[in-house]
Design a protein around this motif. Structure first.
Motif, PDB file in Angstrom:
ATOM      1  N   MET A  63       0.832  -1.204   0.000  1.00 22.13           N
ATOM      2  CA  MET A  63       0.000   0.000   0.000  1.00 22.13           C
ATOM      3  C   MET A  63       0.868   1.256   0.000  1.00 22.13           C
ATOM      4  SD  MET A  63      -3.195  -0.705  -0.150  1.00 22.13           S
ATOM      5  CE  MET A  63      -4.427  -1.966   0.231  1.00 22.13           C
ATOM      6  N   ARG A  64       1.936   1.245   0.797  1.00 26.34           N
ATOM      7  CA  ARG A  64       2.818   2.414   0.849  1.00 26.34           C
ATOM      8  C   ARG A  64       3.495   2.654  -0.499  1.00 26.34           C
ATOM      9  NH1 ARG A  64       3.584   0.807   6.383  1.00 26.34           N
ATOM     10  NH2 ARG A  64       5.172  -0.710   5.777  1.00 26.34           N
ATOM     11  N   ARG A  65       3.875   1.577  -1.173  1.00 25.35           N
ATOM     12  CA  ARG A  65       4.495   1.732  -2.493  1.00 25.35           C
ATOM     13  C   ARG A  65       3.505   2.335  -3.501  1.00 25.35           C
ATOM     14  NH1 ARG A  65       7.858  -3.615  -4.071  1.00 25.35           N
ATOM     15  NH2 ARG A  65       8.152  -2.375  -5.966  1.00 25.35           N
ATOM     16  N   ILE A  66       2.255   1.913  -3.424  1.00 23.59           N
ATOM     17  CA  ILE A  66       1.227   2.473  -4.309  1.00 23.59           C
ATOM     18  C   ILE A  66       1.035   3.961  -4.027  1.00 23.59           C
ATOM     19  CG2 ILE A  66      -1.268   2.483  -4.762  1.00 23.59           C
ATOM     20  CD1 ILE A  66      -1.171  -0.598  -4.426  1.00 23.59           C
ATOM     21  N   LEU A  67       0.926   4.316  -2.754  1.00 22.64           N
ATOM     22  CA  LEU A  67       0.613   5.697  -2.384  1.00 22.64           C
ATOM     23  C   LEU A  67       1.814   6.630  -2.518  1.00 22.64           C
ATOM     24  CD1 LEU A  67      -1.618   4.929   0.731  1.00 22.64           C
ATOM     25  CD2 LEU A  67      -2.379   5.663  -1.543  1.00 22.64           C
ATOM     26  N   LYS A  68       3.017   6.056  -2.664  1.00 27.98           N
ATOM     27  CA  LYS A  68       4.205   6.885  -2.859  1.00 27.98           C
ATOM     28  C   LYS A  68       4.291   7.448  -4.280  1.00 27.98           C
ATOM     29  CE  LYS A  68       8.346   5.982  -1.599  1.00 27.98           C
ATOM     30  NZ  LYS A  68       9.643   5.285  -1.347  1.00 27.98           N
ATOM     31  N   VAL A  69       3.544   6.868  -5.209  1.00 26.70           N
ATOM     32  CA  VAL A  69       3.548   7.388  -6.584  1.00 26.70           C
ATOM     33  C   VAL A  69       3.056   8.835  -6.541  1.00 26.70           C
ATOM     34  CG1 VAL A  69       2.609   7.135  -8.907  1.00 26.70           C
ATOM     35  CG2 VAL A  69       3.196   5.104  -7.570  1.00 26.70           C
ATOM     36  N   GLU A  70       3.799   9.721  -7.136  1.00 29.16           N
ATOM     37  CA  GLU A  70       3.522  11.154  -7.029  1.00 29.16           C
ATOM     38  C   GLU A  70       2.115  11.515  -7.513  1.00 29.16           C
ATOM     39  OE1 GLU A  70       5.543  15.442  -8.351  1.00 29.16           O
ATOM     40  OE2 GLU A  70       6.415  13.529  -9.010  1.00 29.16           O
ATOM     41  N   GLY A  71       1.404  12.222  -6.635  1.00 29.11           N
ATOM     42  CA  GLY A  71       0.115  12.784  -7.020  1.00 29.11           C
ATOM     43  C   GLY A  71      -1.072  11.851  -6.961  1.00 29.11           C
ATOM     44  N   VAL A  72      -0.911  10.590  -6.490  1.00 30.10           N
ATOM     45  CA  VAL A  72      -2.038   9.653  -6.553  1.00 30.10           C
ATOM     46  C   VAL A  72      -2.795   9.519  -5.243  1.00 30.10           C
ATOM     47  CG1 VAL A  72      -0.823   8.341  -8.328  1.00 30.10           C
ATOM     48  CG2 VAL A  72      -0.763   7.530  -5.967  1.00 30.10           C
ATOM     49  N   SER A  73      -2.148   9.805  -4.117  1.00 35.88           N
ATOM     50  CA  SER A  73      -2.813   9.542  -2.835  1.00 35.88           C
ATOM     51  C   SER A  73      -4.095  10.340  -2.663  1.00 35.88           C
ATOM     52  CB  SER A  73      -1.855   9.823  -1.671  1.00 35.88           C
ATOM     53  OG  SER A  73      -1.481  11.189  -1.668  1.00 35.88           O
ATOM     54  N   GLY A  74      -4.143  11.565  -3.232  1.00 34.31           N
ATOM     55  CA  GLY A  74      -5.330  12.403  -3.077  1.00 34.31           C
ATOM     56  C   GLY A  74      -6.371  12.228  -4.164  1.00 34.31           C
ATOM     57  N   LEU A  75      -6.115  11.382  -5.151  1.00 30.32           N
ATOM     58  CA  LEU A  75      -7.095  11.172  -6.217  1.00 30.32           C
ATOM     59  C   LEU A  75      -8.387  10.607  -5.654  1.00 30.32           C
ATOM     60  CD1 LEU A  75      -4.864   9.597  -9.026  1.00 30.32           C
ATOM     61  CD2 LEU A  75      -5.797  11.922  -8.960  1.00 30.32           C
ATOM     62  N   GLN A  76      -9.516  11.096  -6.154  1.00 28.11           N
ATOM     63  CA  GLN A  76     -10.805  10.592  -5.708  1.00 28.11           C
ATOM     64  C   GLN A  76     -11.069   9.227  -6.339  1.00 28.11           C
ATOM     65  OE1 GLN A  76     -12.823  12.502  -3.282  1.00 28.11           O
ATOM     66  NE2 GLN A  76     -10.664  13.056  -3.232  1.00 28.11           N
ATOM     67  N   LEU A  77     -11.434   8.278  -5.521  1.00 29.42           N
ATOM     68  CA  LEU A  77     -11.542   6.894  -5.967  1.00 29.42           C
ATOM     69  C   LEU A  77     -12.482   6.766  -7.165  1.00 29.42           C
ATOM     70  CD1 LEU A  77     -10.282   4.224  -4.860  1.00 29.42           C
ATOM     71  CD2 LEU A  77     -12.512   3.728  -3.871  1.00 29.42           C
ATOM     72  N   ARG A  78     -13.595   7.447  -7.133  1.00 28.74           N
ATOM     73  CA  ARG A  78     -14.595   7.321  -8.196  1.00 28.74           C
ATOM     74  C   ARG A  78     -14.087   7.863  -9.538  1.00 28.74           C
ATOM     75  NH1 ARG A  78     -19.879   6.209  -7.717  1.00 28.74           N
ATOM     76  NH2 ARG A  78     -19.870   6.594  -5.472  1.00 28.74           N
ATOM     77  N   ASN A  79     -13.086   8.744  -9.482  1.00 23.83           N
ATOM     78  CA  ASN A  79     -12.610   9.399 -10.699  1.00 23.83           C
ATOM     79  C   ASN A  79     -11.375   8.740 -11.302  1.00 23.83           C
ATOM     80  OD1 ASN A  79     -14.671  11.288 -10.303  1.00 23.83           O
ATOM     81  ND2 ASN A  79     -13.347  12.624  -9.109  1.00 23.83           N
ATOM     82  N   ILE A  80     -10.855   7.703 -10.669  1.00 29.14           N
ATOM     83  CA  ILE A  80      -9.628   7.068 -11.156  1.00 29.14           C
ATOM     84  C   ILE A  80      -9.962   6.141 -12.323  1.00 29.14           C
ATOM     85  CG2 ILE A  80      -7.718   5.534 -10.546  1.00 29.14           C
ATOM     86  CD1 ILE A  80      -7.895   6.586  -7.708  1.00 29.14           C
ATOM     87  N   THR A  81      -9.218   6.288 -13.395  1.00 25.85           N
ATOM     88  CA  THR A  81      -9.460   5.509 -14.604  1.00 25.85           C
ATOM     89  C   THR A  81      -8.492   4.335 -14.708  1.00 25.85           C
ATOM     90  OG1 THR A  81      -7.908   6.806 -15.932  1.00 25.85           O
ATOM     91  CG2 THR A  81     -10.191   7.616 -15.773  1.00 25.85           C
ATOM     92  N   THR A  82      -8.758   3.474 -15.681  1.00 22.76           N
ATOM     93  CA  THR A  82      -7.865   2.348 -15.942  1.00 22.76           C
ATOM     94  C   THR A  82      -6.472   2.839 -16.329  1.00 22.76           C
ATOM     95  OG1 THR A  82      -9.698   0.919 -16.626  1.00 22.76           O
ATOM     96  CG2 THR A  82      -7.499   0.307 -17.384  1.00 22.76           C
TER      97      THR A  82
END
Length: 329
Positions: free
Chosen positions: A95-114
């Motif tokens: 999870m930490r590795r995923i959230l370390k990607v720049e700019g992704v932690s604050g993305l709204q879940l419903r708006n994230i695309t493939t």
């Protein structure tokens, strides 16, 4: 005229004019088609109210979401009581590795695309295909949890193909290497542990969790209970020994990992392949007994494909005979 003035004053509160309201009403009735055509005024008003109410609920549902970071840690928390501490630690690491990607932690879940998900996986795990596959599964689980919480309506990770992982070549221990281990373990408090690893296919972490009540010496069986099993499912395995063990050696010692490492070093193994004993057991069991369903049952696998692809290597019948000759009849 007075009614129009009242209507204008009512609409002013929400910043709309009578023309705006007329256009919206006309648009709704046109979209309703036959459902609105020819209806009396009172009935049409009821229909319009239903449309507005349903539309408000739809908009609220679309707007109701959380950030990827919030969803990620909430999904971990939801699993905390259902997984082992080591699994939880591994999950948090990914999870930490995923959230370390720049700019992704604050993305709204419903708006994230493939496409965004592909970018996240490439940035976080692109250097390792194995990590990419595992990271994909964990990112998929975040959205699956989000769907259950109504934070999103679909799982964009489902449209990302799973890359093929080339399995490493499986090399079982040779009979000479097995003999070295047995010689080093003889008369030590690790002899029972080594027998379980080599001749019963029990995983190291499962051996370390076994309790005295799990051994049935008269039946020569061991129960790997769900609390000890890696997969959470119990199974019964034969207790195969290379020689009789006195009561004082029928134990699983404390500080098991350190003692296991010390035994391997004493037997001359500076480098220890992952799952070496389990691979050795599976390869020689298949070559000697030629009974894959029985082997699958002993190893606790759900299907034979996993057994064939990840745990077995072709073994010569002569080596298999030498291996099983170590086991006391």
């Amino acid at each position: 005229m007075e009614a129009e003035k009242v209507a204008d004053r009512m609409l002013e509160e929400c910043g709309l004019g009578s023309i705006d309201a007329a256009r919206l009403t006309l648009e709704i009735t046109e979209n309703l088609g036959l459902l609105a055509q020819g209806k009396p005024r009172a009935e049409l008003l009821l229909i319009l109210r239903r449309v507005i109410h349903a539309g408000v609920q739809a908009v609220e549902r679309e707007e109701y979401t959380v950030s990827l970071e919030t969803a990620a840690w909430a999904s971990v928390e939801a699993r905390r009581d259902r997984v082992r501490p080591v699994t939880l630690r591994d999950l948090r690491h990914y999870m930490r590795r995923i959230l370390k990607v720049e700019g992704v932690s604050g993305l709204q879940l419903r708006n994230i695309t493939t496409g965004m998900c592909r970018h996240i996986l490439q940035e976080a795990f692109g250097s390792s295909r194995h990590s990419y596959v595992k990271g994909r599964a964990i990112l998929h689980s975040i959205f699956a949890y989000g769907i259950r919480r109504e934070w999103c309506d679909s799982n964009p990770v489902a449209r990302i193909e799973v890359p093929r992982v080339d399995e490493k070549q499986i090399v079982p221990l040779s009979p000479d290497e097995v003999e070295r281990l047995l010689d080093c373990a003889r008369e030590s408090d690790m002899q029972l542990s080594l027998n379980l690893l080599l001749f019963s296919g029990v995983r190291p972490e499962e051996v370390a969790r076994l309790k005295p009540a799990d051994f049935y010496w008269e039946e020569q069986q061991v129960i790997i209970r769900p609390r000890a099993s890696k997969t959470g499912g119990g199974r019964v395995v034969p207790l195969r020994l290379n020689e009789d063990l006195p009561e004082e050696l029928r134990i699983i010692p404390c500080n098991w990992k350190r003692r296991w490492r010390r035994l391997r070093l004493a037997a001359g193994f500076d480098h220890w392949p992952s799952d070496a004993c389990r691979h050795t057991f599976a390869s020689y069991h298949a070559a000697y007994f030629r009974n894959l369903p029985a082997l699958q049952l002993e190893m606790g696998h759900h299907n034979l494909d996993l057994l064939r692809s990840r745990y077995m290597a072709p073994a010569l019948s002569g080596d298999a005979r030498r291996f099983w000759a170590f086991v006391r009849e």
